[in-house]
Design a protein around this motif. Structure first.
Motif, PDB file in Angstrom:
ATOM      1  N   ASN A   1       0.859  -1.290  -0.016  1.00  0.00           N
ATOM      2  CA  ASN A   1      -0.028   0.164  -0.243  1.00  0.00           C
ATOM      3  C   ASN A   1       0.968   1.121   0.044  1.00  0.00           C
ATOM      4  OD1 ASN A   1      -1.902   2.291   0.501  1.00  0.00           O
ATOM      5  ND2 ASN A   1      -2.762   0.942   2.332  1.00  0.00           N
ATOM      6  N   PRO A   2       1.134   2.049  -1.044  1.00  0.00           N
ATOM      7  CA  PRO A   2       1.736   3.060  -1.191  1.00  0.00           C
ATOM      8  C   PRO A   2       1.345   4.262  -0.544  1.00  0.00           C
ATOM      9  CG  PRO A   2       0.708   2.758  -3.368  1.00  0.00           C
ATOM     10  CD  PRO A   2       0.422   1.666  -2.384  1.00  0.00           C
ATOM     11  N   ASN A   3      -0.001   4.289  -0.080  1.00  0.00           N
ATOM     12  CA  ASN A   3      -0.322   5.436   0.612  1.00  0.00           C
ATOM     13  C   ASN A   3      -0.816   5.427   2.082  1.00  0.00           C
ATOM     14  OD1 ASN A   3      -0.854   6.585  -2.187  1.00  0.00           O
ATOM     15  ND2 ASN A   3      -2.731   4.954  -2.401  1.00  0.00           N
ATOM     16  N   LEU A   4       0.105   4.650   2.575  1.00  0.00           N
ATOM     17  CA  LEU A   4      -0.065   4.674   4.284  1.00  0.00           C
ATOM     18  C   LEU A   4       0.498   5.913   4.772  1.00  0.00           C
ATOM     19  CD1 LEU A   4       1.142   1.094   5.077  1.00  0.00           C
ATOM     20  CD2 LEU A   4      -1.047   1.988   5.304  1.00  0.00           C
ATOM     21  N   VAL A   5      -0.188   6.139   5.863  1.00  0.00           N
ATOM     22  CA  VAL A   5       0.275   7.453   6.762  1.00  0.00           C
ATOM     23  C   VAL A   5       0.284   6.909   8.108  1.00  0.00           C
ATOM     24  CG1 VAL A   5      -0.579   9.162   4.832  1.00  0.00           C
ATOM     25  CG2 VAL A   5      -1.934   8.304   7.066  1.00  0.00           C
ATOM     26  N   TRP A   6       0.915   7.671   8.888  1.00  0.00           N
ATOM     27  CA  TRP A   6       0.853   7.588  10.230  1.00  0.00           C
ATOM     28  C   TRP A   6      -0.335   7.502  10.800  1.00  0.00           C
ATOM     29  CZ3 TRP A   6       5.500   7.125  13.313  1.00  0.00           C
ATOM     30  CH2 TRP A   6       6.512   7.552  12.447  1.00  0.00           C
ATOM     31  N   GLU A   7      -0.679   6.592  11.721  1.00  0.00           N
ATOM     32  CA  GLU A   7      -1.744   6.670  12.796  1.00  0.00           C
ATOM     33  C   GLU A   7      -1.426   7.580  13.827  1.00  0.00           C
ATOM     34  OE1 GLU A   7      -3.505   2.847  14.234  1.00  0.00           O
ATOM     35  OE2 GLU A   7      -2.804   3.436  16.094  1.00  0.00           O
ATOM     36  N   THR A   8      -2.491   8.586  14.314  1.00  0.00           N
ATOM     37  CA  THR A   8      -2.205   9.679  15.069  1.00  0.00           C
ATOM     38  C   THR A   8      -3.345   9.516  16.220  1.00  0.00           C
ATOM     39  OG1 THR A   8      -1.813  11.018  13.218  1.00  0.00           O
ATOM     40  CG2 THR A   8      -1.811  12.182  15.313  1.00  0.00           C
ATOM     41  N   THR A   9      -2.809   9.715  17.441  1.00  0.00           N
ATOM     42  CA  THR A   9      -3.687   9.832  18.511  1.00  0.00           C
ATOM     43  C   THR A   9      -3.628  10.954  19.325  1.00  0.00           C
ATOM     44  OG1 THR A   9      -3.428   7.434  18.836  1.00  0.00           O
ATOM     45  CG2 THR A   9      -4.289   8.410  20.791  1.00  0.00           C
ATOM     46  N   GLN A  10      -4.739  11.643  19.614  1.00  0.00           N
ATOM     47  CA  GLN A  10      -4.957  12.865  20.166  1.00  0.00           C
ATOM     48  C   GLN A  10      -5.436  12.393  21.770  1.00  0.00           C
ATOM     49  OE1 GLN A  10      -6.822  16.378  18.812  1.00  0.00           O
ATOM     50  NE2 GLN A  10      -6.086  16.047  16.829  1.00  0.00           N
ATOM     51  N   THR A  11      -4.659  13.083  22.629  1.00  0.00           N
ATOM     52  CA  THR A  11      -5.145  12.996  23.938  1.00  0.00           C
ATOM     53  C   THR A  11      -5.254  14.216  24.976  1.00  0.00           C
ATOM     54  OG1 THR A  11      -3.792  10.859  23.898  1.00  0.00           O
ATOM     55  CG2 THR A  11      -4.588  11.479  26.030  1.00  0.00           C
ATOM     56  N   ILE A  12      -6.320  14.369  25.491  1.00  0.00           N
ATOM     57  CA  ILE A  12      -6.500  15.115  26.336  1.00  0.00           C
ATOM     58  C   ILE A  12      -6.510  14.476  27.892  1.00  0.00           C
ATOM     59  CG2 ILE A  12      -8.250  17.232  27.281  1.00  0.00           C
ATOM     60  CD1 ILE A  12      -9.589  16.829  24.651  1.00  0.00           C
ATOM     61  N   ASN A  13      -5.834  14.983  28.879  1.00  0.00           N
ATOM     62  CA  ASN A  13      -5.713  14.546  30.209  1.00  0.00           C
ATOM     63  C   ASN A  13      -5.978  15.637  31.277  1.00  0.00           C
ATOM     64  OD1 ASN A  13      -4.599  11.953  31.309  1.00  0.00           O
ATOM     65  ND2 ASN A  13      -3.686  13.565  32.555  1.00  0.00           N
ATOM     66  N   ALA A  14      -6.812  15.292  32.107  1.00  0.00           N
ATOM     67  CA  ALA A  14      -6.734  16.335  33.198  1.00  0.00           C
ATOM     68  C   ALA A  14      -6.581  15.481  34.550  1.00  0.00           C
ATOM     69  CB  ALA A  14      -8.236  16.988  33.415  1.00  0.00           C
ATOM     70  N   GLY A  15      -5.797  15.900  35.467  1.00  0.00           N
ATOM     71  CA  GLY A  15      -5.535  15.333  36.744  1.00  0.00           C
ATOM     72  C   GLY A  15      -5.440  16.101  37.784  1.00  0.00           C
ATOM     73  N   LEU A  16      -5.522  15.566  39.048  1.00  0.00           N
ATOM     74  CA  LEU A  16      -5.370  16.220  40.247  1.00  0.00           C
ATOM     75  C   LEU A  16      -4.303  15.431  41.201  1.00  0.00           C
ATOM     76  CD1 LEU A  16      -6.478  18.915  42.209  1.00  0.00           C
ATOM     77  CD2 LEU A  16      -8.083  17.255  42.893  1.00  0.00           C
ATOM     78  N   ASP A  17      -3.530  15.951  41.717  1.00  0.00           N
ATOM     79  CA  ASP A  17      -2.689  15.191  42.666  1.00  0.00           C
ATOM     80  C   ASP A  17      -2.778  15.860  43.964  1.00  0.00           C
ATOM     81  OD1 ASP A  17       0.056  15.392  40.464  1.00  0.00           O
ATOM     82  OD2 ASP A  17      -1.307  13.844  40.707  1.00  0.00           O
TER      83      ASP A  17
ATOM     84  N   ASN B   1      -5.059   2.508   6.268  1.00  0.00           N
ATOM     85  CA  ASN B   1      -5.735   3.106   7.430  1.00  0.00           C
ATOM     86  C   ASN B   1      -7.179   3.322   7.269  1.00  0.00           C
ATOM     87  OD1 ASN B   1      -3.136   5.178   5.862  1.00  0.00           O
ATOM     88  ND2 ASN B   1      -3.184   4.968   8.178  1.00  0.00           N
ATOM     89  N   ILE B   2      -7.447   2.586   8.209  1.00  0.00           N
ATOM     90  CA  ILE B   2      -8.892   2.288   8.031  1.00  0.00           C
ATOM     91  C   ILE B   2      -9.922   3.014   8.985  1.00  0.00           C
ATOM     92  CG2 ILE B   2      -8.521  -0.402   7.497  1.00  0.00           C
ATOM     93  CD1 ILE B   2      -8.939  -1.057  10.705  1.00  0.00           C
ATOM     94  N   GLY B   3      -9.632   3.715   9.702  1.00  0.00           N
ATOM     95  CA  GLY B   3     -10.779   4.423  10.631  1.00  0.00           C
ATOM     96  C   GLY B   3     -10.434   5.306  11.844  1.00  0.00           C
ATOM     97  N   ASN B   4     -11.382   5.280  12.493  1.00  0.00           N
ATOM     98  CA  ASN B   4     -11.015   6.034  13.818  1.00  0.00           C
ATOM     99  C   ASN B   4     -11.706   5.369  15.077  1.00  0.00           C
ATOM    100  OD1 ASN B   4     -11.579   7.755  11.344  1.00  0.00           O
ATOM    101  ND2 ASN B   4     -11.152   9.494  12.780  1.00  0.00           N
ATOM    102  N   MET B   5     -10.957   5.780  16.283  1.00  0.00           N
ATOM    103  CA  MET B   5     -11.550   5.126  17.348  1.00  0.00           C
ATOM    104  C   MET B   5     -11.349   6.016  18.529  1.00  0.00           C
ATOM    105  SD  MET B   5      -9.768   1.613  18.718  1.00  0.00           S
ATOM    106  CE  MET B   5      -8.816   1.866  20.262  1.00  0.00           C
ATOM    107  N   GLU B   6     -12.226   6.123  19.527  1.00  0.00           N
ATOM    108  CA  GLU B   6     -12.178   6.783  20.817  1.00  0.00           C
ATOM    109  C   GLU B   6     -12.056   6.054  21.920  1.00  0.00           C
ATOM    110  OE1 GLU B   6     -14.719  10.726  19.133  1.00  0.00           O
ATOM    111  OE2 GLU B   6     -15.241   9.688  21.015  1.00  0.00           O
ATOM    112  N   THR B   7     -11.331   6.704  23.082  1.00  0.00           N
ATOM    113  CA  THR B   7     -11.372   6.033  24.349  1.00  0.00           C
ATOM    114  C   THR B   7     -11.651   7.119  25.559  1.00  0.00           C
ATOM    115  OG1 THR B   7      -9.849   4.449  23.383  1.00  0.00           O
ATOM    116  CG2 THR B   7     -10.381   4.210  25.939  1.00  0.00           C
TER     117      THR B   7
END
Lengths: 896, 529
Positions: A582-598, A638-644
């Motif tokens: 597959n000559p058109n492969l690109v990076w898989e990217t994950t964006q994360t938001i994190n909030a925490g309290l110590d 590159n097949i799609g999107n996922m969320e956690t």
């Protein structure tokens, strides 16, 4: 690194806790990302493998052992991972060298090759704002491992030894010989199967398991010679497996030198670790064979027929040949084969940190590393067993060599600017890493040489290059407000497609985060109740490209083997096949938001943290079906999107702290919820089947569907009669169309649990110490493939008898019902991982020495409703799983 | 002892300037070469750009086009398979063709429980059936390999790659062979699935459109015509490689079934092409048995084109290895067949057994311990075992390997041509009746069966079964005669009923697999599924 790291077993020091953050370090109180830091005092005792040290210690970090065979390692997941079918493993960095994700032939897991006694601490970067600085392989989190260093001063020697005994947790529930005889007589469809019954009472599972013994010994010498701090360690670990013939031995050596030159302007860290691991693997499939072998047959057969197969009882056909379709005698399987491997690994690194003379705030760091692994092995099948009746025995000698070269350099400028009450920390750098493996062609020689390949197979070699540029800035304002930003640009050779259009090889990843040290504010600064309060928030992007092979995008041809040639005229020709790419492969990217309290109260007698996060992964990499007409029926795309999204909570308590008695507790819990949000280029409602099972051809029992949790079980809803027994082949017609077909299947539970818990506690009274740690997983569901394979056909097919699971024998299914949800069982569990009691004799030898003696039990108990032996199976499909042993050990540790 | 402090004091300033210069120089050098290092090309595999420049590779490329029909992957025993989701042996072209063309008929039943395998004889398959899925993708993978070869051997590409002279001529012949193999794969698609996605060397890389059965017929016809111009004359190419006679044989088969594929008879064309093949000088092998033995590649004047197997060099769990091992079970002695064991799978129905006269050499049944009636499809003892292939030579020596069979599998042979000629005559395609009867009697005489003086269509159908048993044409023949799904001809366990029952007519075509329907929105499923 932690300051003043030593091999101390009792003394605590007031250390300013410093944590590794990737190309630098920060004080723990100044962190803006979600980072879990675990040091040696909190490690799980008795670990024979590095990954076991931190099991259950950090919320959101699950470590699932791959099985009971020693050296098999674990599967580590941080917040469930971020990918679907691309790699979900976190990046592991040992003393600054990122490791190769893949293992080596002959060794099950890379981490198992490191001596756990040499590890000082783990710093686990969980959210993207922390891991983005490792951009190109950090989508699933990063684990930074620091090994122990020497310290200047007096010579210190630490010696420890352990002796242990392992026993099995139990057997899978199968019919006993008498129950089986009754079952066959009641259910057989033809007399000839009843005639096959034997008169013995054999428990085949007991036949293959043994009580195993093990030992672990370590010596570490540290000190300083004329200002050159050093640490030398040697270790020897030997562990036999629960299954007969399974052995494991590891010899390791480590040298660590940390001299400083030029009046401490140049810090040098030189590190060499070497290990040699020897393994004998039990014959594959033997556990399944023992579960299913006919219990009415005896183990040995001393007839003339039995003489052909070393007198192990086997299934024969009336013609005198053995029954190729039948199960094999498990003991015969074990002793017919000798599968051994030796893996040598050496990791050497040299890190130079130069503090410029003219500008002491500027550091220049150069890091070079070389990781070399060589695995060699031999598989010998002895003649005169069922498996070698035709081939008359075989022998294959194989080897593999892997190298990982790293060169990194960065500049770091740290300055306190009093005028604006701000500390700035700037860093910019570049990293180059090259991976290579070579597998020479390995020939299998047979006793009957007509089974040999006509020629030696071809050698195989591949290269992978990763390149990156990165920069980071940290501003600490008034020691109360901290802001961090980073950017990283990564290139990988994996997506090189041979053209000049190289855009798809590169990815850029940004991150920004902040923290507010609320404790430092005037209204809290002098509070005696609140000892720590910090609010953190961050956003970041990370990339992933670990999928498939190293040349996924490059058009190339593969040449066939010597036994897959085609004949034209009088000659044979190797076949050239065009590879799918597959000559058109690109990076898989994950964006994360994190909030925490110590938080921390009452002088940190109560402390902990709470984190909330949300991850979005786009351009998911996966190996999926493609339209007919390509070089194969599947390809990496590159097949799609996922969320956690998820939440984590950690609480540490020190209820008692006095001269003679201390008691501390730690508790953590994590919950996360992944969902697939989109698949590209397919019809709506596309069901990506996954989760292969044993039984049938290519059958799968899980699926990935948009809008649902990944790896959900895709099954029929079983209908039960009034007494609670499942009706054979009767399922709920969920769409009401009068037919039962795959449109009536539904998504039921998944491999993602509802919550994971960890708990540990330690009690010290005078010279005694008692500690234990437990883990629990709620909402863990496992598909019992062992049970789903049993049905009436087991005693009515292919001229042999196969034992049945007690559970499904009761069901009485006539044909396999692999997709009934009755086999997806609730396997939630609480497990006590270890319990240990020790006594410290104090200064028995010289001044400042101590001797501690202890007894320990591991895998003490498991509380679960699951009908199988062990409910904790990565992938949640139970099929011939090698159970984890219960280990009882005694040991001593002396330091002087 | 080395005094570091003195060193620093002395060379303070010079070190700074020198060190800065060194850093800058060092970094720029390493960076430049590093970025280029990202362009990594495969080390062991050979790149597409270079492979066609060396004529020495062409025969190996051609070998895969033929090999795709013979074996499942790139390693012996079907390892490193060409398609995913199904294990090697099960993905073999000929083994799958046997499953779809023979097990669905009166000629064969199978005892194994692998997946949905039993659905075939019972005629209850669905679009989720994994063997149907594998056959479909196997055919398309074969087409893709052929497309790639055809694309790279045009006159333009040959001159671009520096191939000239006799090499270029040979390359053009190879190109014609590739077109033949591609047409053969499309013929199988036409026959099994009817309306399928279409992809050739020009559309490669785009989402395929669905082609209607009648149009696909025209494509296969035109491709075979074009190929026969480039193919070598009959019997003048190497053994194992297609020649004009192979193309003519496939054309004859295509035309014989034209009414099923397009609605229009083409029986006259059948006669034309049968005559072309017969005119090329093929003769019957004096022994029927020798046609299916380990040395059927020598002294076999009847053979037009076969799939070539060898126990040492071409090892697969499909092909003739499957045909021999799977048909042995019960009290049969594997060493009589030249192999080390039986897989206890294939037997036949009484409908087939009853077609043979007692003397007919083609009716070789193993009956010891076997019953004629089949009560349980899963039990090897139910139904007579049938003897077709053996891994033994015509002089009785076992094949070179006791596991991997060396017998070749005929795709086209003279007997088939004779039968097609006779049938076309009966269907009004012209030709000569007396010649037709003569051909039939030649086949029967070889088999020690009685001579006949008159033939009719029903007789031809039965004679085809006797002569061409288990040779991948039965389902096509039954459909042509309208007996595959209808109640006109019932055989044991047809439609999953012991005495047989009719099944819906839509089952004359196999369904397009679900896997392709979901990823290619251009496709519409065959009716009924």
């Amino acid at each position: 690194m932690h300051a003043q790291t030593t091999d101390s077993t009792t003394k605590e020091k007031n250390i300013e806790e410093v944590v590794l953050i990737g190309y630098g370090k920060q004080k723990k109180e100044d962190l803006t990302g979600s980072i879990a830091s675990i040091s040696s005092k909190d490690f799980n005792g008795g670990s024979t493998s590095a990954d076991q040290l931190i099991q259950g210690k950090a919320p959101g970090v699950t470590i699932t052992g791959n099985g009971g065979n020693p050296g098999s390692g674990s599967t580590i997941r941080i917040r469930g991972g971020a990918s679907l079918t691309a790699l979900n493993d976190p990046l592991i960095v040992i003393d600054g060298i990122p490791m190769d994700f893949r293992g080596i032939s002959g060794a099950a897991n890379a981490l198992a090759l490191i001596n756990p006694n040499d590890i000082e601490s783990f710093d686990i970067l969980k959210d993207a704002s922390a891991s983005a600085i490792y951009g190109n392989r950090a989508s699933n989190g990063v684990i930074l491992i620091t090994t122990k260093k020497g310290s200047a001063g007096k010579l210190k020697i630490n010696f420890s030894t352990t002796a242990s005994v392992s026993t099995k947790m139990g057997n899978m529930d199968v019919l006993t010989a008498d129950e089986f005889r009754k079952y066959v007589i009641d259910h057989a469809t033809q007399q000839k199967y009843i005639d096959m019954l034997g008169t013995a009472n054999t428990n085949w599972q007991d036949q293959i398991y043994q009580t195993a013994w093990g030992t672990d010994n370590n010596v570490a010498i540290s000190g300083g010679i004329k200002g050159l701090p050093y640490r030398l360690s040697l270790g020897y670990n030997e562990q036999n497996g629960l299954v007969k013939t399974n052995e494991f031995r590891r010899t390791s050596v480590g040298i660590n030198l940390t001299p400083k030159f030029f009046d401490n302007h140049l810090s040098v860290t030189a590190n060499v670790k070497g290990s040699m691991t020897e393994n004998r693997f039990p014959t594959g499939g033997v556990i399944g064979a023992a579960q299913f072998f006919d219990p009415t047959q005896q183990v040995y057969d001393y007839s003339a027929q039995g003489d052909q197969v070393h007198n192990y009882w086997e299934w024969w056909l009336p013609t005198g040949t053995y029954n190729t379709n039948a199960t094999s005698n498990p003991l015969g399987m074990l002793y017919s084969k000798r599968d051994v491997s030796t893996v040598f690994r050496g990791i050497g690194s040299l890190q130079l940190d130069y503090k410029f003379h003219f500008l002491p705030d500027l550091h220049w760091n150069v890091n070079g590393g070389y990781d070399y692994q060589k695995g060699t092995g031999a598989v010998t099948e002895y003649a005169g067993y069922r498996s070698t009746i035709n081939t008359l025995g075989s022998r294959k000698d194989y080897s593999e060599e892997k190298t990982n070269k790293l060169f990194e350099t960065y500049l770091n400028y740290v300055k306190d600017i009093d005028a604006i009450d701000t500390k700035i920390d700037l860093m910019a750098g570049h990293s180059y890493q090259k991976f290579n493996y070579k597998i020479p062609g390995a020939m299998t020689y047979h006793g009957d040489s007509s089974y040999d390949d006509p020629e030696i197979p071809r050698d195989k070699e591949e290269n992978l290059v990763l390149l990156s540029f990165y920069g980071r800035a940290i501003f600490t304002i008034a020691n109360k407000y901290i802001l961090t930003g980073s950017v990283r640009r990564d290139g990988t050779s994996r997506f090189y497609n041979g053209t000049d259009n190289t855009d798809n090889m590169w990815g850029t990843f940004y991150a920004a985060s902040g923290a507010w040290k609320i404790k430092e504010e005037n209204f809290l600064k002098s509070s005696s109740v609140v000892s720590d309060l910090k609010l953190r928030a961050g956003w970041g992007e990370t990339g992933q490209q670990e999928v498939g092979g190293w040349y996924n995008s490059f058009p190339a041809y593969n040449l066939s083997n010597a036994t897959a040639q085609y004949g034209f005229g009088d000659s044979y020709y190797y076949m050239y096949r065009p590879n799918q790419y597959n000559p058109n492969l690109v990076w898989e990217t994950t964006q994360t938001i994190n909030a925490g309290l110590d938080f921390g109260f009452l002088n940190n007698r109560i402390s902990g943290s709470i984190d909330w996060f949300k991850k979005k992964t786009s351009d998911l990499l996966g190996d999926v079906a493609v339209p007919a007409g390509e070089f194969s029926n599947h390809n990496i795309k590159n097949i799609g999107n996922m969320e956690t999204d998820g939440i984590e909570f950690l609480l540490n308590l020190v209820p008692v702290k006095s001269e003679n008695l201390t008691w501390d507790l730690s508790f953590n819990v994590a919950h996360y919820n992944p969902k697939i949000t989109n698949f590209n280029e397919v019809a709506a409602g596309y069901i990506m089947e996954t989760g292969g099972i044993s039984g049938g051809v290519g059958n799968k029992v899980q699926a990935n569907v948009v809008g649902y949790t990944p790896n959900s079980f895709w099954v029929y809803q079983q209908v039960y009669d009034n007494s609670g027994n499942p009706l054979d082949g009767v399922y709920v017609d969920r769409n009401g169309d009068g037919k039962i077909n795959k449109d009536d299947k539904y998504l039921y539970k998944s491999t993602t649990p509802d919550a994971t818990f960890g708990f540990s506690t330690k009690l010290k009274y005078k010279n005694w110490d008692l500690s234990t740690s437990l883990r629990a997983v709620l909402g863990n569901y496992v598909y019992n493939n062992f049970a789903s394979q049993s049905n009436v056909q087991s005693i009515a097919t292919n001229d042999y008898l196969m034992n049945l699971s007690s559970v499904t024998a009761a069901y009485g299914f006539k044909t396999p019902q692999y997709w009934s949800d009755a086999f997806v069982e609730d396997a939630s569990f609480i497990r006590m991982d270890n319990l240990s009691l020790g006594y410290n004799f104090g200064e028995v030898f010289t001044k400042g020495s101590n001797l501690r003696v202890y007894g320990m039990a591991q895998n003490v108990f498991v509380i679960t409703d699951y009908s199988g032996v062990d409910p904790e199976i990565f992938g949640n499909i139970d099929n011939g799983f090698y159970q984890r042993p219960k280990i009882y050990s005694i040991g001593l540790n002396v330091q002087f | 002892m080395f005094n570091f402090n003195n060193l620093r004091k002395m060379k303070n300033f010079r070190i700074n300037r020198i060190s800065i210069a060194a850093v800058v120089l060092g970094l720029s050098l390493t960076l430049g070469s590093c970025i280029d290092d990202l362009r990594q090309e495969p080390v062991t595999d050979i790149t597409s750009a270079s492979i066609y420049k060396d004529f020495g590779n062409y025969k190996n490329l051609l070998a895969k086009l033929y090999g795709g029909v013979a074996v499942g992957g790139q390693e012996g025993g079907d390892g490193n398979g060409d398609i995913a989701d199904i294990d090697g042996g099960f993905s073999n072209y000929m083994r799958l063709l046997y499953t779809l063309q023979e097990i669905t008929t009166d000629e064969a039943v199978i005892g194994w429980n692998d997946g949905t395998l039993q659905e075939f004889h019972k005629m209850i398959w669905s679009p989720a059936n994994e063997f149907n899925n594998a056959m479909y993708y196997r055919l398309y993978t074969e087409i893709a390999f052929c497309n790639e070869f055809i694309k790279n051997t045009t006159d333009e590409m040959l001159s671009q790659n520096g191939i000239s002279g006799t090499n270029a001529e040979e390359a053009k012949t190879m190109r014609a062979e590739a077109r033949f193999l591609r047409a053969q794969a499309y013929y199988n698609l036409l026959d099994l699935y009817g309306n399928v996605p279409f992809v050739d060397e020009t559309t490669f890389g785009t989402l395929p459109q669905q082609i209607k059965r009648a149009d696909l017929f025209n494509y296969v016809e035109s491709e075979l015509m074009a190929a026969s111009e480039g193919l070598k004359a009959p019997k003048s190419n190497e053994y194992g490689r297609a020649d004009q006679a192979a193309a003519w044989s496939l054309l004859a088969r295509l035309y014989l079934n034209a009414k099923v594929y397009t609605g229009t008879d083409r029986n006259a064309d059948v006669i034309t092409y049968c005559n072309k093949v017969i005119g090329a000088g093929y003769t019957l092998n004096p022994s029927y048995e020798n046609l299916f033995l380990a040395d059927n590649n020598v002294n076999n004047p009847e053979n037009i084109l076969s799939v070539v197997y060898d126990g040492e060099h071409t090892q697969t769990n499909g092909g003739t290895t499957y045909m021999v091992h799977a048909a042995i079970g019960g009290t049969m002695n594997p060493s009589n067949f030249g192999v080390n064991g039986g897989w206890g799978g294939l037997r036949t129905t009484k409908s087939f057994v009853q077609k043979f006269e007692a003397n007919d050499l083609r009716g070789r049944f193993y009956t010891d311990g076997q019953t004629l009636e089949i009560n349980d499809l899963g039990n090897f003892n139910d139904g007579y075992a049938f003897i077709k292939y053996k891994n033994v030579t015509s002089t009785g020596t076992p094949g070179v390997h006791d596991n991997w069979v060396s017998a070749d599998m005929p795709l086209y042979r003279l007997a088939d041509i004779y039968l097609m000629y006779a049938e076309a005559v009966l269907r009004g395609g012209g030709g000569d009746m007396a010649t037709a009867v003569g051909y039939i009697n030649a086949l029967r005489a070889r088999a020690h069966a009685s001579t006949i003086s008159v033939i009719n269509l029903d007789f031809i159908l039965d004679e085809r079964s006797r002569e061409m048993s288990w040779e991948m044409t039965r389902r096509t023949d039954l459909i042509r005669f309208g007996k595959f799904t209808s109640s006109e001809y019932l055989w044991p366990w047809k439609g999953n009923v012991k005495e047989g029952t009719a099944v819906p007519e839509y089952r004359n075509l196999f369904p397009i697999p679900n896997n392709d329907l979901v990823v290619n929105p251009n496709l519409v499923q065959n009716p009924g599924y």
